[in-house]
Design a protein around this motif. Structure first.
Motif, mmCIF file in Angstrom:
data_model
loop_
_atom_site.group_PDB
_atom_site.id
_atom_site.type_symbol
_atom_site.label_atom_id
_atom_site.label_comp_id
_atom_site.label_asym_id
_atom_site.label_seq_id
_atom_site.Cartn_x
_atom_site.Cartn_y
_atom_site.Cartn_z
ATOM 1 N N LEU A 136 0.820 -1.216 0.000
ATOM 2 C CA LEU A 136 0.000 0.000 0.000
ATOM 3 C C LEU A 136 0.851 1.262 0.000
ATOM 4 O O LEU A 136 0.559 2.220 -0.716
ATOM 5 C CB LEU A 136 -0.940 -0.007 1.218
ATOM 6 C CG LEU A 136 -1.950 1.141 1.292
ATOM 7 C CD1 LEU A 136 -2.856 1.143 0.066
ATOM 8 C CD2 LEU A 136 -2.768 1.022 2.565
ATOM 9 N N ASP A 137 1.950 1.279 0.775
ATOM 10 C CA ASP A 137 2.767 2.493 0.869
ATOM 11 C C ASP A 137 3.552 2.796 -0.401
ATOM 12 O O ASP A 137 4.161 3.866 -0.512
ATOM 13 C CB ASP A 137 3.706 2.419 2.077
ATOM 14 C CG ASP A 137 4.706 1.275 1.993
ATOM 15 O OD1 ASP A 137 4.401 0.258 1.338
ATOM 16 O OD2 ASP A 137 5.789 1.386 2.590
ATOM 17 N N GLN A 141 3.689 5.711 -5.504
ATOM 18 C CA GLN A 141 5.026 5.859 -6.103
ATOM 19 C C GLN A 141 5.163 5.162 -7.452
ATOM 20 O O GLN A 141 5.932 5.607 -8.298
ATOM 21 C CB GLN A 141 6.090 5.288 -5.159
ATOM 22 C CG GLN A 141 6.271 6.083 -3.888
ATOM 23 C CD GLN A 141 7.237 5.381 -2.952
ATOM 24 O OE1 GLN A 141 6.918 4.334 -2.407
ATOM 25 N NE2 GLN A 141 8.423 5.949 -2.799
ATOM 26 N N ILE A 142 4.449 4.054 -7.654
ATOM 27 C CA ILE A 142 4.647 3.274 -8.885
ATOM 28 C C ILE A 142 4.288 4.054 -10.144
ATOM 29 O O ILE A 142 4.723 3.701 -11.228
ATOM 30 C CB ILE A 142 3.875 1.931 -8.864
ATOM 31 C CG1 ILE A 142 2.372 2.174 -8.741
ATOM 32 C CG2 ILE A 142 4.412 1.023 -7.767
ATOM 33 C CD1 ILE A 142 1.525 0.921 -8.902
ATOM 34 N N PHE A 143 3.518 5.134 -9.991
ATOM 35 C CA PHE A 143 3.149 5.956 -11.142
ATOM 36 C C PHE A 143 4.138 7.097 -11.386
ATOM 37 O O PHE A 143 3.952 7.894 -12.291
ATOM 38 C CB PHE A 143 1.731 6.505 -10.981
ATOM 39 C CG PHE A 143 0.674 5.438 -11.042
ATOM 40 C CD1 PHE A 143 0.300 4.877 -12.255
ATOM 41 C CD2 PHE A 143 0.069 4.989 -9.887
ATOM 42 C CE1 PHE A 143 -0.672 3.887 -12.324
ATOM 43 C CE2 PHE A 143 -0.906 4.000 -9.929
ATOM 44 C CZ PHE A 143 -1.274 3.440 -11.152
ATOM 45 N N ARG A 148 11.076 2.296 -9.624
ATOM 46 C CA ARG A 148 11.072 0.833 -9.656
ATOM 47 C C ARG A 148 11.177 0.350 -8.229
ATOM 48 O O ARG A 148 11.974 0.872 -7.457
ATOM 49 C CB ARG A 148 12.248 0.295 -10.478
ATOM 50 C CG ARG A 148 12.194 0.841 -11.904
ATOM 51 C CD ARG A 148 12.793 -0.023 -12.955
ATOM 52 N NE ARG A 148 12.212 -1.335 -13.005
ATOM 53 C CZ ARG A 148 12.914 -2.442 -13.219
ATOM 54 N NH1 ARG A 148 14.202 -2.388 -13.385
ATOM 55 N NH2 ARG A 148 12.326 -3.611 -13.272
ATOM 56 N N GLU A 149 10.396 -0.649 -7.899
ATOM 57 C CA GLU A 149 10.463 -1.201 -6.546
ATOM 58 C C GLU A 149 11.829 -1.826 -6.332
ATOM 59 O O GLU A 149 12.399 -2.417 -7.252
ATOM 60 C CB GLU A 149 9.357 -2.228 -6.340
ATOM 61 C CG GLU A 149 7.977 -1.596 -6.286
ATOM 62 C CD GLU A 149 6.923 -2.604 -5.903
ATOM 63 O OE1 GLU A 149 6.602 -2.673 -4.705
ATOM 64 O OE2 GLU A 149 6.445 -3.310 -6.788
ATOM 65 N N VAL A 178 -5.232 1.555 -8.623
ATOM 66 C CA VAL A 178 -4.720 0.201 -8.404
ATOM 67 C C VAL A 178 -5.193 -0.302 -7.052
ATOM 68 O O VAL A 178 -5.289 0.461 -6.092
ATOM 69 C CB VAL A 178 -3.168 0.162 -8.514
ATOM 70 C CG1 VAL A 178 -2.517 1.035 -7.461
ATOM 71 C CG2 VAL A 178 -2.646 -1.263 -8.435
ATOM 72 N N VAL A 179 -5.514 -1.593 -7.019
ATOM 73 C CA VAL A 179 -5.838 -2.277 -5.778
ATOM 74 C C VAL A 179 -4.882 -3.462 -5.697
ATOM 75 O O VAL A 179 -4.810 -4.271 -6.629
ATOM 76 C CB VAL A 179 -7.304 -2.776 -5.769
ATOM 77 C CG1 VAL A 179 -7.592 -3.578 -4.508
ATOM 78 C CG2 VAL A 179 -8.268 -1.616 -5.928
ATOM 79 N N SER A 180 -4.125 -3.546 -4.601
ATOM 80 C CA SER A 180 -3.129 -4.598 -4.502
ATOM 81 C C SER A 180 -2.687 -4.792 -3.059
ATOM 82 O O SER A 180 -2.880 -3.916 -2.218
ATOM 83 C CB SER A 180 -1.913 -4.245 -5.369
ATOM 84 O OG SER A 180 -0.971 -5.285 -5.362
ATOM 85 N N ALA A 181 -2.101 -5.949 -2.836
ATOM 86 C CA ALA A 181 -1.475 -6.251 -1.538
ATOM 87 C C ALA A 181 -0.360 -7.251 -1.804
ATOM 88 O O ALA A 181 -0.452 -8.054 -2.743
ATOM 89 C CB ALA A 181 -2.492 -6.836 -0.561
ATOM 90 N N PRO A 182 0.719 -7.219 -1.034
ATOM 91 C CA PRO A 182 1.821 -8.156 -1.255
ATOM 92 C C PRO A 182 1.346 -9.612 -1.258
ATOM 93 O O PRO A 182 0.565 -10.022 -0.407
ATOM 94 C CB PRO A 182 2.756 -7.891 -0.067
ATOM 95 C CG PRO A 182 2.463 -6.477 0.316
ATOM 96 C CD PRO A 182 0.988 -6.306 0.075
#
Length: 195
Positions: A136-137, A141-143, A148-149, A178-182
């Motif tokens: 989530l944090d 940033q990804i945009f 890059r992670e 975006v909706v996501s989780a590790p």
């Protein structure tokens, strides 16, 4: 003879690596040019009514080979035909960028689903995968350009795909979320206005 074959294989691998580096440089240059033109307003989107399903299918053809190499299943679902006001060329580019990431960050044997939904105000292109997921944090940033992670630096990429995709959709008065989780994959939703 065995040495000769081994030398040929080694030579072929080196040529392949050289081509791969050359392709990456070319891709970087093209991405930077697109980015620059988009930011300076040289590129203008031209929205026209097109079948959004045709645009999505065109984008999917851009990643079929990469998905097949990783044995990733691709599913496309949506209305048989749906005319939506959008720039076909640039919307295809945005969808390809997100699909490319979905394939890159989904492990072999995974799944990528593309679903088109017609809502009251927006038509939504939803791209979900069974990849690594995004904390989530980091989702804002990804945009960002060149982001890059940390754990994906060994995977090919330069960090402009999502930035370009967002810019393209915003130029059409839409948005991406975006909706996501590790460990749970990611779902990117591109919203295009119906009017």
């Amino acid at each position: 003879r065995i040495w000769s074959g081994a030398w040929t294989t080694l030579k072929t691998c080196r040529e392949s690596e050289t081509l791969s580096r050359s392709w990456r440089r070319q891709f970087l240059m093209e991405s930077m040019i697109k980015l620059s033109r988009m930011e300076t307003g040289v590129i203008q989107v031209k929205k026209q009514r097109h079948d959004i399903m045709d645009t999505v299918r065109l984008a999917v053809t851009g990643i079929v080979t990469a998905a097949a190499q990783k044995e990733i299943s691709l599913f496309v679902d949506g209305p048989s035909a749906l005319c939506v006001l959008h720039d076909r060329k640039w919307t295809t580019e945005a969808v390809v960028n997100i699909l490319d990431n979905a394939v890159k960050y989904t492990p072999a044997g995974g799944t990528v689903r593309i679903q088109v939904k017609h809502m009251e105000i927006f038509t939504v292109i939803e791209i979900s995968d069974t990849g690594k997921g995004i904390p989530l944090d980091r989702q804002a940033q990804i945009f960002q350009r060149f982001y890059r992670e940390p754990e994906v630096h060994d995977i090919e990429g330069i960090g402009v795909g999502l930035y370009l995709a967002r810019k393209i959709i915003e130029l059409q008065e839409g948005y991406i979320d975006v909706v996501s989780a590790p460990g749970e994959g990611a779902c990117f939703r591109l919203h295009l206005q119906n009017q």
